[in-house]
Design a protein around this motif. Structure first.
Motif, PDB file in Angstrom:
ATOM      1  N   GLU A  29       0.818  -1.215   0.000  1.00 37.02           N
ATOM      2  CA  GLU A  29       0.000   0.000   0.000  1.00 37.02           C
ATOM      3  C   GLU A  29       0.853   1.266   0.000  1.00 37.02           C
ATOM      4  OE1 GLU A  29      -3.493   2.162  -0.148  1.00 37.02           O
ATOM      5  OE2 GLU A  29      -3.342  -0.031  -0.139  1.00 37.02           O
ATOM      6  N   ASN A  30       1.937   1.306   0.765  1.00 35.67           N
ATOM      7  CA  ASN A  30       2.783   2.502   0.817  1.00 35.67           C
ATOM      8  C   ASN A  30       3.494   2.733  -0.508  1.00 35.67           C
ATOM      9  OD1 ASN A  30       2.164   3.199   3.503  1.00 35.67           O
ATOM     10  ND2 ASN A  30       3.692   1.751   4.294  1.00 35.67           N
ATOM     11  N   ARG A  33       0.973   4.222  -2.924  1.00 39.79           N
ATOM     12  CA  ARG A  33       0.700   5.652  -2.741  1.00 39.79           C
ATOM     13  C   ARG A  33       1.753   6.521  -3.414  1.00 39.79           C
ATOM     14  NH1 ARG A  33      -1.776   6.532   3.379  1.00 39.79           N
ATOM     15  NH2 ARG A  33      -3.449   4.996   3.182  1.00 39.79           N
ATOM     16  N   ARG A  34       3.009   6.117  -3.318  1.00 42.95           N
ATOM     17  CA  ARG A  34       4.062   6.894  -3.983  1.00 42.95           C
ATOM     18  C   ARG A  34       3.942   6.781  -5.504  1.00 42.95           C
ATOM     19  NH1 ARG A  34       7.089   4.438   0.193  1.00 42.95           N
ATOM     20  NH2 ARG A  34       7.986   2.918  -1.262  1.00 42.95           N
ATOM     21  N   THR A  36       1.265   6.142  -7.246  1.00 40.43           N
ATOM     22  CA  THR A  36       0.065   6.832  -7.720  1.00 40.43           C
ATOM     23  C   THR A  36       0.376   8.281  -8.055  1.00 40.43           C
ATOM     24  OG1 THR A  36      -1.430   5.392  -6.475  1.00 40.43           O
ATOM     25  CG2 THR A  36      -2.246   7.576  -7.052  1.00 40.43           C
ATOM     26  N   LEU A 121      -5.574   6.798  -2.710  1.00 42.22           N
ATOM     27  CA  LEU A 121      -4.930   7.831  -1.912  1.00 42.22           C
ATOM     28  C   LEU A 121      -3.453   7.875  -2.276  1.00 42.22           C
ATOM     29  CD1 LEU A 121      -5.215   9.903   0.398  1.00 42.22           C
ATOM     30  CD2 LEU A 121      -4.617   8.036   1.986  1.00 42.22           C
ATOM     31  N   GLY A 122      -2.960   9.079  -2.541  1.00 43.59           N
ATOM     32  CA  GLY A 122      -1.558   9.241  -2.881  1.00 43.59           C
ATOM     33  C   GLY A 122      -0.726   9.690  -1.701  1.00 43.59           C
ATOM     34  N   ALA A 123       0.594   9.623  -1.852  1.00 41.65           N
ATOM     35  CA  ALA A 123       1.510  10.005  -0.781  1.00 41.65           C
ATOM     36  C   ALA A 123       1.426  11.491  -0.454  1.00 41.65           C
ATOM     37  CB  ALA A 123       2.942   9.632  -1.170  1.00 41.65           C
ATOM     38  N   THR A 127      -6.421  12.471  -3.101  1.00 44.63           N
ATOM     39  CA  THR A 127      -6.990  11.247  -3.645  1.00 44.63           C
ATOM     40  C   THR A 127      -7.042  11.380  -5.155  1.00 44.63           C
ATOM     41  OG1 THR A 127      -8.303  10.780  -1.667  1.00 44.63           O
ATOM     42  CG2 THR A 127      -9.017   9.749  -3.722  1.00 44.63           C
TER      43      THR A 127
END
Length: 317
Positions: A29-30, A33-34, A36, A121-123, A127
């Protein structure tokens, strides 16, 4: 006898979502997010606003009656709750229609199949959203009439892990029966997925049993991910079902349409595959076909190719 008494001018084009989505295939998931954020920034850099202007100039020159487009997209950027940061939506259809009107053209939507859609959801805290759809457009002063409009998703689709969760890459097709210049025919627009021959085989079966199961003259167009140069099984299934490939019927030189670099900045075309097709049967003939978006003059002022893929223009009767 020709299907129509006047030539029918048609374009099909995979317009490219503006970024490679492959980085989003991730179990973490982390990491997702990056990635994305990077994917969205690549979309911004490939500037669909400028690319749509280049496409509109090509459409203005050719004045097609019907257009089938794939990878039409809606990208969105939504700030976290309570933030004063702006939210933004980029709708490819809205943008392209604005560019067409600026070029003195007006095209209306005949059929639209909505495909996959997701938000992540992005870093950055924003969103990010992406929705994919395909459309059949018609010139507003086109004298043909449309009936029996159908818009469907495939029942079999590829699934990828996005942030460790399964994400179905839902795609589909749309069709319409067209009465024009003394004839009636069916036009079908579709987009097949990458990477999965078994899914494409199921999609081929759905088309042959569904909108292509007709005695009407039929024009099938779209982006098939089959590389017709290699005479792959799914391509042969259409040929064995009585379809003629407009490119091989008219041209001897390679008609490769894929792929420019994902950033659209490669200096010269390096197109090695042929995945964009016009296929026809039951009385249609075609005597002209050529690629779009492969000449240097088709690039934007910022040096971007109008799409990662070449389009096709053809005439039919």
């Amino acid at each position: 006898m020709a299907v129509t008494n006047a030539p029918l001018k048609v374009i099909t084009w995979n317009v490219y979502e503006g970024a490679s989505l492959l980085p989003l295939i991730s179990r973490n998931e982390n990491v997702l997010r990056r990635r994305t954020v990077r994917v969205f920034r690549q979309f911004l850099a490939t500037n669909f606003n400028a690319r749509a202007t280049s496409m509109a100039k090509i459409f203005q020159r050719l004045q097609p009656d019907i257009i089938g487009l794939q990878e039409m997209s809606i990208w969105s950027l939504t700030p976290p709750p309570g933030s004063r940061a702006p939210s933004v939506t980029y709708n490819f259809l809205t943008i392209l229609q604005e560019k067409l009107r600026a070029a003195g053209l007006n095209y209306r939507v005949v059929a639209r199949n909505n495909n996959f859609s997701g938000v992540m959801l992005g870093a950055t805290g924003y969103t990010y959203g992406l929705s994919d759809f395909d459309v059949i457009l018609a010139r507003s002063n086109f004298s043909g009439t449309f009936s029996n409009i159908q818009q469907r998703n495939f029942t079999v689709n590829s699934t990828f892990l996005v942030g460790g969760r399964p994400f179905p890459l839902t795609l589909g097709w749309s069709s319409a029966d067209v009465t024009f210049a003394g004839g009636t025919f069916r036009v079908v627009n579709t987009h097949f997925p990458p990477f999965s021959p078994l899914v494409r085989a199921a999609n081929t079966t759905e088309l042959l049993r569904g909108p292509l199961n007709t005695s009407l003259p039929t024009l099938l167009m779209g982006y098939f991910n089959v590389n017709a140069n290699n005479n792959t099984l799914n391509y042969r299934r259409f040929i064995n079902a009585g379809f003629t490939d407009a490119w091989t019927a008219n041209r001897r030189i390679p008609g490769n349409d894929c792929c420019h670099d994902t950033d659209l900045l490669n200096v010269s075309p390096r197109l090695t595959r042929r995945d964009t097709l016009f296929l026809y049967r039951n009385g249609f003939t075609s005597n002209r076909v050529f690629r779009l978006g492969v000449l240097q003059r088709s690039r934007t002022p910022g040096a971007l190719w109008p799409s990662r893929f070449a389009g096709l223009y053809a005439t039919f009767q």
